[in-house]
Design an enzyme around this catalytic site. Structure first.
Site, short mmCIF file in Angstrom:
data_model
loop_
_atom_site.label_atom_id
_atom_site.label_comp_id
_atom_site.label_asym_id
_atom_site.label_seq_id
_atom_site.Cartn_x
_atom_site.Cartn_y
_atom_site.Cartn_z
CE1 TYR A 19 27.31 12.08 37.36
CE2 TYR A 19 29.19 10.63 37.01
CZ TYR A 19 28.62 11.89 36.98
OH TYR A 19 29.37 12.95 36.55
CB CYS A 61 28.54 13.31 29.33
SG CYS A 61 28.01 14.81 30.17
CD GLU A 70 31.74 12.42 33.89
OE1 GLU A 70 31.06 13.20 34.54
OE2 GLU A 70 31.40 11.23 33.70
CB CYS A 99 23.70 9.71 32.41
SG CYS A 99 25.07 9.89 33.58
CB THR A 136 29.51 19.18 32.40
OG1 THR A 136 30.50 18.45 33.11
CG2 THR A 136 28.84 18.27 31.38
CB CYS A 144 21.21 15.91 33.56
SG CYS A 144 22.42 15.10 32.54
CG HIS A 174 25.16 15.96 39.15
ND1 HIS A 174 24.43 15.96 37.99
CD2 HIS A 174 26.46 15.96 38.77
CE1 HIS A 174 25.26 15.97 36.95
NE2 HIS A 174 26.50 15.95 37.40
CD GLU A 226 33.36 17.87 31.23
OE1 GLU A 226 34.08 17.30 30.39
OE2 GLU A 226 32.23 17.46 31.55
FE1 SF4 Z 1 26.79 14.07 32.00
FE2 SF4 Z 1 25.59 12.14 33.40
FE3 SF4 Z 1 26.43 14.39 34.61
FE4 SF4 Z 1 24.32 14.39 32.92
S1 SF4 Z 1 24.48 13.35 34.91
S2 SF4 Z 1 25.97 15.89 33.03
S3 SF4 Z 1 24.98 12.90 31.40
S4 SF4 Z 1 27.71 12.81 33.62
FE FE Z 2 29.37 14.34 34.80
#
Ligand code: SF4
Ligand code: FE
Length: 477
Positions: free
Chosen positions: A295, A98, A442, A298, A189, A102, A291, A256
């Site tokens: 997923y 991660c 996560e 990333c 995060t 973002c 958000h 985190e």
């Molecule tokens: Fe982390 Fe993915 Fe969330 Fe970005 S979108 S903060 S890389 S888990």
């Molecule tokens: Fe996350």
């Protein structure tokens, strides 16, 4: 725009209060607990200077027309929401973890939309204020933490009905020059290595809960903010400075923290919502959907690294040509690319809003995230299956390097003769770290727990329209 090193330098100029395991973290850039997470964000900065990626990572600000890092850009088209996913995959491939930045990007985007809508309904000037803030973030190329999730106390009770009123972020004082807030944000995060935190309500609020309907942005080292950095599976391995930590460069998941706001002052120009309870549902839904689309970007990049590590291990272990192993690797690819496909589709079918910014296809964004909670577990299960039991019984690097018996580990941990045991063990450690404990949880709960996705899926499933399709074919009135 900042390079990765300029980002590190800018962090050194801040003085956030952070505790971990009973001690104060004085330098997030160098402390072993936080260093890998700083490196992951620094990599995102550096991608804008990488000739292979700069086209994707640099874009033009719709506010100033200046070149900016894409991670501060407000999506102005379907292309932007597709390019976001491509950026996230590239960053996941480079870091294998991660890269945190973002979350704040999505908070900026949702705040842009939310302030626009509030102004439309209430003739306020939050949007103007927010655009000014956004311009500052873009010009300084800042990393912003997304202060969204409150501790929430008793889940059966609303914000204003909690035994302790601070379990949801709230305003405790309104002054001539600004407001004073109290509360906490959990699971934050990348906040220990962010410049700013952008706070918004965690849930839809009802009238009577005006003090909880508050959004604002402040520097992460503002007076009254204390962070407690969270534990992760095997986190003490980071202190050992050995390959046992798995991904020593970038960490196995973002760092985190629990952030406590102990009567923190926010000047009016940084307040972007105050009391507009009926707009909180819109804001949190936009953030969640924006958000959740990520997923499939990333995580697919991160899973590319895991699939690569697993495939590489089969070369080292002599199992590469077994047909059932090849099948399982392809299954991992299938599961991964399915996530990428739906994430891209969420951007391709995104829609414009009156503010000019685009909103992701909310149904597809939630389906993407929901499938991550399944496919990732299955990909990790296959990695465990292929790697073998050695994943759970491997000796440490310290033992491998012991002058008395290290040579015996080297001898017996070797598989295919010309590959060194050291490299095989490193690969196994990376797979162990990427497929267990904190990293896997996560994938389940990051960007919201599975049930939260199903609530939005229900909202956008358009079941009535689907019933009508069937009725039409059957000539039912
Ligand atoms: Fe982390 Fe993915 Fe969330 Fe970005 S979108 S903060 S890389 S888990
Ligand atoms: Fe996350």
């Amino acid at each position: 725009m900042k390079t990765g090193n300029e980002y590190r330098e800018s962090l050194r100029k801040l003085n956030p209060v952070i505790y971990f395991m009973g001690r104060k973290i004085e330098d997030v850039v160098e402390d072993p607990a936080t260093k890998p997470h700083v490196n992951a964000v620094a990599q995102v900065y550096d991608l804008a200077f990488d000739p292979a990626h700069e086209d994707l990572f640099i874009t033009t600000s719709h506010l100033t027309n200046r070149k900016i890092h894409r991670f501060t850009h407000i999506h102005q088209s379907q292309d932007d929401l597709v390019n976001k996913v491509r950026c996230l995959r590239a960053a996941g491939q480079k870091t294998g973890t991660c890269f945190q930045r973002c979350a704040g990007w999505d908070a900026l985007h949702s705040m842009y939309l939310m302030t626009y809508e509030i102004d439309k309904h209430y003739q306020t000037d939050y949007h103007k204020r927010f655009r000014k803030y956004l311009e500052y973030v873009q010009d300084e190329d800042l990393t912003v933490a997304a202060g969204v999730t409150d501790p929430k106390g008793d889940r059966s009770l609303a914000a204003s009905k909690q035994a302790d009123p601070d379990l949801y972020m709230r305003v405790i004082k309104r002054q001539d020059d600004g407001i004073v807030v109290r509360g906490a944000k959990a699971h934050q995060t990348g906040a220990v290595n962010a410049h700013e935190i952008l706070v918004m309500p965690t849930a839809a609020l009802k009238s009577g809960e005006e003090d909880y309907a508050v959004a604002f942005a402040i520097p992460i080292d503002s007076k009254g903010i204390t962070q407690i950095f969270g534990r992760q599976t095997n986190d003490m391995r980071k202190e050992e400075n050995s390959f046992d930590a798995g991904n020593t460069k970038f960490g196995v998941v973002g760092g985190e923290s629990l952030i406590i706001f102990d009567d923190v002052f926010v000047p009016w120009e940084r307040v972007f919502m105050l009391g507009e309870c009926d707009m909180t549902g819109y804001g949190i839904e936009i953030f969640a959907c924006t958000h959740r689309q990520n997923y499939g970007g990333c995580k697919t990049g991160v899973m590319d690294v895991l699939i690569g590590a697993t495939s590489l291990l089969t070369t080292y272990q002599g199992t590469k040509k077994a047909s059932h192993i090849r099948e399982k690797i392809i299954e991992m690819v299938l599961l991964n690319e399915t996530l990428y496909g739906s994430s891209l589709a969420g951007g391709l079918t995104s829609s414009p809003t009156e503010s000019g910014a685009y909103v992701v296809n909310r149904l597809l964004a939630n389906i993407t995230k929901q499938n991550v909670t399944r496919n990732l577990y299955e990909i990790c299960r296959l990695a465990h299956d292929i790697a073998g039991g050695i994943l759970a019984t491997l000796p440490s690097e310290k033992d491998l390097n012991d002058p008395r018996y290290g040579h015996l580990i080297e001898k017996y941990m070797k598989s295919v003769d010309h590959y060194p045991a050291n490299d095989r063990m490193k690969i196994l450690r990376l797979i162990e770290a990427m497929t267990g404990g904190t990293a896997l949880v996560e994938a389940m709960h990051g960007a919201g727990s599975p049930q939260a996705q199903r609530v939005i899926m229900q909202r956008y499933a358009e079941l009535d329209a689907k019933e009508n399709l069937a009725k039409k074919i059957l000539d039912i009135e």
